[in-house]
Design a protein around this motif. Structure first.
Motif, PDB file in Angstrom:
ATOM      1  N   CYS A 176       6.255   3.027   4.543  1.00 47.32           N
ATOM      2  CA  CYS A 176       5.089   2.208   4.891  1.00 47.32           C
ATOM      3  C   CYS A 176       4.940   1.025   3.944  1.00 47.32           C
ATOM      4  CB  CYS A 176       3.819   3.059   4.885  1.00 47.32           C
ATOM      5  SG  CYS A 176       3.749   4.241   6.245  1.00 47.32           S
ATOM      6  N   ALA A 177       5.245   1.233   2.666  1.00 52.46           N
ATOM      7  CA  ALA A 177       5.159   0.137   1.694  1.00 52.46           C
ATOM      8  C   ALA A 177       6.212  -0.935   1.987  1.00 52.46           C
ATOM      9  CB  ALA A 177       5.330   0.679   0.283  1.00 52.46           C
ATOM     10  N   GLU A 178       7.414  -0.521   2.359  1.00 53.10           N
ATOM     11  CA  GLU A 178       8.459  -1.489   2.712  1.00 53.10           C
ATOM     12  C   GLU A 178       8.062  -2.271   3.958  1.00 53.10           C
ATOM     13  OE1 GLU A 178      12.463  -0.013   2.947  1.00 53.10           O
ATOM     14  OE2 GLU A 178      12.167   1.243   1.190  1.00 53.10           O
ATOM     15  N   LEU A 179       7.487  -1.576   4.934  1.00 51.77           N
ATOM     16  CA  LEU A 179       7.025  -2.230   6.152  1.00 51.77           C
ATOM     17  C   LEU A 179       5.931  -3.237   5.827  1.00 51.77           C
ATOM     18  CD1 LEU A 179       7.190  -2.385   9.250  1.00 51.77           C
ATOM     19  CD2 LEU A 179       5.452  -0.587   9.321  1.00 51.77           C
ATOM     20  N   ALA A 180       5.011  -2.856   4.962  1.00 53.51           N
ATOM     21  CA  ALA A 180       3.928  -3.758   4.560  1.00 53.51           C
ATOM     22  C   ALA A 180       4.486  -4.988   3.861  1.00 53.51           C
ATOM     23  CB  ALA A 180       2.946  -3.023   3.643  1.00 53.51           C
ATOM     24  N   SER A 181       5.480  -4.801   3.031  1.00 51.38           N
ATOM     25  CA  SER A 181       6.080  -5.921   2.311  1.00 51.38           C
ATOM     26  C   SER A 181       6.777  -6.888   3.268  1.00 51.38           C
ATOM     27  CB  SER A 181       7.075  -5.391   1.285  1.00 51.38           C
ATOM     28  OG  SER A 181       7.707  -6.441   0.629  1.00 51.38           O
ATOM     29  N   LEU A 182       7.522  -6.359   4.222  1.00 49.88           N
ATOM     30  CA  LEU A 182       8.229  -7.213   5.178  1.00 49.88           C
ATOM     31  C   LEU A 182       7.277  -7.981   6.081  1.00 49.88           C
ATOM     32  CD1 LEU A 182      11.295  -5.136   6.403  1.00 49.88           C
ATOM     33  CD2 LEU A 182      11.313  -7.287   5.191  1.00 49.88           C
ATOM     34  N   LEU A 183       6.182  -7.331   6.484  1.00 48.66           N
ATOM     35  CA  LEU A 183       5.250  -7.969   7.410  1.00 48.66           C
ATOM     36  C   LEU A 183       4.152  -8.744   6.698  1.00 48.66           C
ATOM     37  CD1 LEU A 183       4.837  -5.091  10.026  1.00 48.66           C
ATOM     38  CD2 LEU A 183       6.320  -7.091  10.156  1.00 48.66           C
ATOM     39  N   SER A 184       4.134  -8.676   5.379  1.00 47.88           N
ATOM     40  CA  SER A 184       3.094  -9.333   4.568  1.00 47.88           C
ATOM     41  C   SER A 184       1.698  -8.876   4.966  1.00 47.88           C
ATOM     42  CB  SER A 184       3.200 -10.862   4.683  1.00 47.88           C
ATOM     43  OG  SER A 184       4.432 -11.293   4.206  1.00 47.88           O
ATOM     44  N   ILE A 185       1.550  -7.561   5.057  1.00 47.13           N
ATOM     45  CA  ILE A 185       0.256  -6.954   5.354  1.00 47.13           C
ATOM     46  C   ILE A 185      -0.029  -5.901   4.298  1.00 47.13           C
ATOM     47  CG2 ILE A 185       0.377  -7.395   7.849  1.00 47.13           C
ATOM     48  CD1 ILE A 185       1.284  -4.522   8.249  1.00 47.13           C
ATOM     49  N   SER A 186      -1.227  -5.352   4.307  1.00 39.43           N
ATOM     50  CA  SER A 186      -1.572  -4.328   3.330  1.00 39.43           C
ATOM     51  C   SER A 186      -0.892  -3.009   3.688  1.00 39.43           C
ATOM     52  CB  SER A 186      -3.090  -4.129   3.278  1.00 39.43           C
ATOM     53  OG  SER A 186      -3.545  -3.544   4.481  1.00 39.43           O
ATOM     54  N   GLN A 187      -0.816  -2.127   2.700  1.00 41.43           N
ATOM     55  CA  GLN A 187      -0.214  -0.822   2.944  1.00 41.43           C
ATOM     56  C   GLN A 187      -1.041  -0.019   3.928  1.00 41.43           C
ATOM     57  OE1 GLN A 187       0.611   1.194  -0.722  1.00 41.43           O
ATOM     58  NE2 GLN A 187       2.089  -0.325  -1.384  1.00 41.43           N
ATOM     59  N   ALA A 188      -2.351  -0.161   3.868  1.00 44.41           N
ATOM     60  CA  ALA A 188      -3.217   0.551   4.813  1.00 44.41           C
ATOM     61  C   ALA A 188      -2.950   0.085   6.241  1.00 44.41           C
ATOM     62  CB  ALA A 188      -4.682   0.347   4.442  1.00 44.41           C
TER      63      ALA A 188
END
Length: 87
Positions: free
Chosen positions: A13-25
């Motif tokens: 989820c953290a990697e996904l958040a980083s790629l999409l430039s969104i929060s981890q939540a």
């Protein structure tokens, strides 16, 4: 419902958040929503959903480079092409 505390799931989820430039939540919410659409309730299936979303985000990132994204953002809309500010 308590948040899942599995280390691998949180990393995905953290990697996904980083790629999409969104929060981890927000990334966790996306994974949870997609898992709910697919009818997944167990942790292993949620990890698989997170992995598929991460792979899709990586493929999209490779497809569109940062410079092409900037070029697209800097293009004027047809309605605004002849707009000028006064001094």
């Amino acid at each position: 419902m308590a948040a899942i505390q599995d280390r691998d799931y949180l990393r995905l989820c953290a990697e996904l958040a980083s790629l999409l430039s969104i929060s981890q939540a927000s990334a966790r919410r996306r994974v949870d929503q997609q898992a709910a659409k697919d009818g997944a309730r167990d942790l292993e299936t949620r990890k698989a959903v997170a992995t598929s979303l991460l792979d899709a985000a990586k493929a999209e990132q490779v497809q569109s480079s940062a410079s092409s994204n900037l070029d697209t953002l800097l293009e004027a809309e047809p309605i605004d092409q002849h707009f000028m500010l006064e001094d």
